[in-house]
Every structure is written in structure tokens, then in C-alpha cells.
Design a protein around this motif. Structure first.
Motif, PDB file in Angstrom:
ATOM      1  N   LYS A 268      -4.973   5.260  -3.412  1.00  0.00           N
ATOM      2  CA  LYS A 268      -4.479   3.702  -3.712  1.00  0.00           C
ATOM      3  C   LYS A 268      -5.496   3.283  -4.908  1.00  0.00           C
ATOM      4  O   LYS A 268      -6.508   3.394  -4.992  1.00  0.00           O
TER       5      LYS A 268
ATOM      6  N   GLY B  78      -1.006   4.411  -8.193  1.00  0.00           N
ATOM      7  CA  GLY B  78      -1.466   5.613  -7.249  1.00  0.00           C
ATOM      8  C   GLY B  78      -0.854   6.915  -7.786  1.00  0.00           C
ATOM      9  O   GLY B  78       0.071   6.848  -8.557  1.00  0.00           O
TER      10      GLY B  78
ATOM     11  N   ARG C  64      -5.143  -1.014   6.499  1.00  0.00           N
ATOM     12  CA  ARG C  64      -3.998  -1.807   6.230  1.00  0.00           C
ATOM     13  C   ARG C  64      -3.912  -2.983   6.672  1.00  0.00           C
ATOM     14  O   ARG C  64      -3.190  -4.041   6.250  1.00  0.00           O
TER      15      ARG C  64
ATOM     16  N   GLY D  83      -0.260  -2.480  -8.506  1.00  0.00           N
ATOM     17  CA  GLY D  83      -0.845  -1.323  -7.662  1.00  0.00           C
ATOM     18  C   GLY D  83      -0.575   0.081  -8.313  1.00  0.00           C
ATOM     19  O   GLY D  83       0.656   0.179  -9.308  1.00  0.00           O
TER      20      GLY D  83
ATOM     21  N   LEU E  91       0.814  -1.104  -0.254  1.00  0.00           N
ATOM     22  CA  LEU E  91       0.004  -0.104   0.031  1.00  0.00           C
ATOM     23  C   LEU E  91       0.752   1.092  -0.137  1.00  0.00           C
ATOM     24  O   LEU E  91       0.270   2.326  -0.117  1.00  0.00           O
TER      25      LEU E  91
ATOM     26  N   ARG F 239      -9.897   2.323  -7.301  1.00  0.00           N
ATOM     27  CA  ARG F 239      -9.002   3.647  -6.940  1.00  0.00           C
ATOM     28  C   ARG F 239     -10.033   3.826  -5.614  1.00  0.00           C
ATOM     29  O   ARG F 239     -11.151   4.143  -5.537  1.00  0.00           O
TER      30      ARG F 239
ATOM     31  N   SER G 222      -7.010   4.566   8.197  1.00  0.00           N
ATOM     32  CA  SER G 222      -5.591   4.100   7.530  1.00  0.00           C
ATOM     33  C   SER G 222      -5.224   2.766   8.121  1.00  0.00           C
ATOM     34  O   SER G 222      -4.846   1.694   7.495  1.00  0.00           O
TER      35      SER G 222
ATOM     36  N   THR H 166      -5.686  -0.157  -7.926  1.00  0.00           N
ATOM     37  CA  THR H 166      -5.231  -1.441  -8.604  1.00  0.00           C
ATOM     38  C   THR H 166      -5.474  -1.533 -10.079  1.00  0.00           C
ATOM     39  O   THR H 166      -6.542  -0.960 -10.325  1.00  0.00           O
TER      40      THR H 166
END
Length: 254
Positions: A184, A177, A154, A175, A60, A142, A150, A186
Motif C-alpha cells: 500500500k 500500489g 485496516r 492511493g 486500502l 509505501r 492486516s 499514497t
């Protein structure tokens, strides 16, 4: 070039470019990321664009970032606008920097949520254009992680990553970003819709995260979009991820 079908005029053409640069040119790539963000605003026919850092889909933050791989997402009003961009200063500059380039062309099938308060892929469901039959499937996610969540987010991710790695039908995942923290995403490529559905609904860890999302409120903004693959060309790691075969070298810089 591998072509699966033709884009509909009722939905935008979406392109994703990945460039791999040698380590000695990472500084030049960082400079291009900064200058291209502003330059893309003036490109004719480009309705939405993002320059993206990339990395492992299993991480991440900065730990999983790949400084040798960069990406661009483009949403084009017409295929001809995308073709014209191939002659642009931006593409020429990246071609001079990169040792590999892989591009994939996508037809939006569904999209929910927002990216920077915009709906970049429109409403594909309303256009009712299903894309070519038998096409492989790509997914872009996204999210803007709410700072207060956070840590819990995680902690929830590692089991999902393990599920992803074990998913039958996954061809490629990275990933993506706009910033190292908080924003974040993918990009993943799947053999077919059935493979994607098995991961989304059949893998327990991913299903649990989906179930908890409205309850916990991890995201201050999120987007999930699904696409039919129209074409791909070039290489990453010496192959076209779409084909898993020896690639067409058309877009591989010499």
C-alpha cells in the motif's frame, strides 16, 4: 509547463506520471502494465521504476481502485535521461491510450525506509540540497503490511483518512500500489511544508497511528519520502492539481 526550479546533479530526478484512460481501454491499460514492468528494466538512466495502480487515498483494497487511472514512478540519474524517455515506445503507447496525462517532477528532500529492499531515492539529507525555496511539497509513502496485522491496520485507517480529507493545504492525494492487497502507498501534494507538518503532527488520528507503529509492528517494510516540487504539466480531471487553475495542455493527448 509549470517550472519551479532546476534539479540538482547531486540527487536524482524523480518523476511521477498519472494517466487516465477511457473505460473502453482499461483492458489495454492492464496489458501495458504487464509489458512495461519488464521493458522499463532496460531504460538507460532509469535507476528505479514502478508501474502502479491508483485509487482513492481513502481505501486500502480493490474497493477503492480506479481502473481508469494508472501511474509510473521513475528515479532518473540525470534530467536528460528523463527527457529522452519522453520519446520512448512506452510513453507513446500510453499517450495513444490515455485521454489525460499529468506529470510531476520532484527533487528528493528526505527519505527513510526501503522499497523492495532498496533505497530508491538515496540519502537526500546527505546531499544537503534543499530544493527551490517556496516549492510545494510532495510525499510518497509505501508499506508492506505484515499479514498478521492486516485487520488491525485496516481498522486504524478510517480516522486517518478523515483527518487527511480535512487537512488545510492538501492539494491532491491518491492511493498507489503494486498489488491490490498488502502493498500500500499514497502520493500526496501539499501547499507547503507547514501544511504537511500540521497533518503529520497536529491531527490526532494520524499522530496515534505514528505512535503505535513501532509498538504494533504493522509493517514488514515501509518507506516515507518527501520531495520539493520542481514542475508539473498536463491534467487530471481537466486541471493541473499543482495549480488549481486552468492547466497547460502540453501533455494532454488530443
Amino acid at each position: 509547463m509549470r517550472t519551479v526550479g532546476a534539479a540538482s546533479s547531486l540527487v536524482p530526478l524523480v518523476t511521477v506520471d498519472f494517466w487516465r484512460v477511457p473505460r473502453r481501454r482499461v483492458g489495454h491499460a492492464l496489458a501495458r502494465m504487464a509489458t512495461d514492468r519488464a521493458a522499463l528494466r532496460g531504460v538507460s538512466g532509469l535507476s528505479f521504476a514502478r508501474m502502479l495502480g491508483t485509487g482513492s487515498a481513502s481505501s486500502l483494497g480493490l474497493r477503492g481502485a480506479d481502473p481508469c487511472q494508472w501511474a509510473m514512478l521513475g528515479v532518473w540519474q540525470t534530467p536528460s535521461a528523463a527527457r529522452s524517455f519522453e520519446r520512448s515506445a512506452q510513453v507513446r503507447a500510453w499517450s495513444a491510450l490515455a485521454e489525460e496525462r499529468w506529470r510531476i517532477d520532484l527533487h528528493p528532500l528526505s527519505s527513510r525506509g526501503r522499497w523492495s529492499e532498496l533505497e530508491p531515492f538515496g540519502d537526500p539529507a546527505a546531499a544537503n540540497q534543499p530544493g527551490p525555496p517556496g516549492a510545494k511539497v510532495a510525499v510518497i509513502t509505501r508499506a508492506r503490511i505484515a499479514p498478521r496485522h492486516s485487520l488491525t491496520f485496516r481498522r486504524a485507517v478510517p480516522p486517518v483518512v478523515a483527518d487527511l480529507a480535512q487537512s488545510d493545504g492538501l492539494l491532491f492525494a491518491a492511493g498507489i500500489g503494486e498489488a491490490p492487497f498488502g502493498l500500500k502507498g499514497t502520493f500526496s501534494l501539499w501547499r507547503d511544508t507547514a501544511s504537511l507538518r500540521r497533518f503529520a503532527y497536529g491531527r490526532p488520528a494520524h499522530g496515534e497511528v505514528v505512535r503505535r507503529t513501532p509498538e504494533v509492528g504493522w509493517y514488514s517494510e515501509e518507506l516515507f519520502a518527501r520531495f520539493a516540487v520542481l514542475a508539473s504539466r498536463g491534467t487530471l480531471g481537466g486541471r493541473d492539481p499543482l495549480l488549481h487553475l486552468a492547466p497547460d495542455p502540453t501533455l494532454t493527448p488530443r
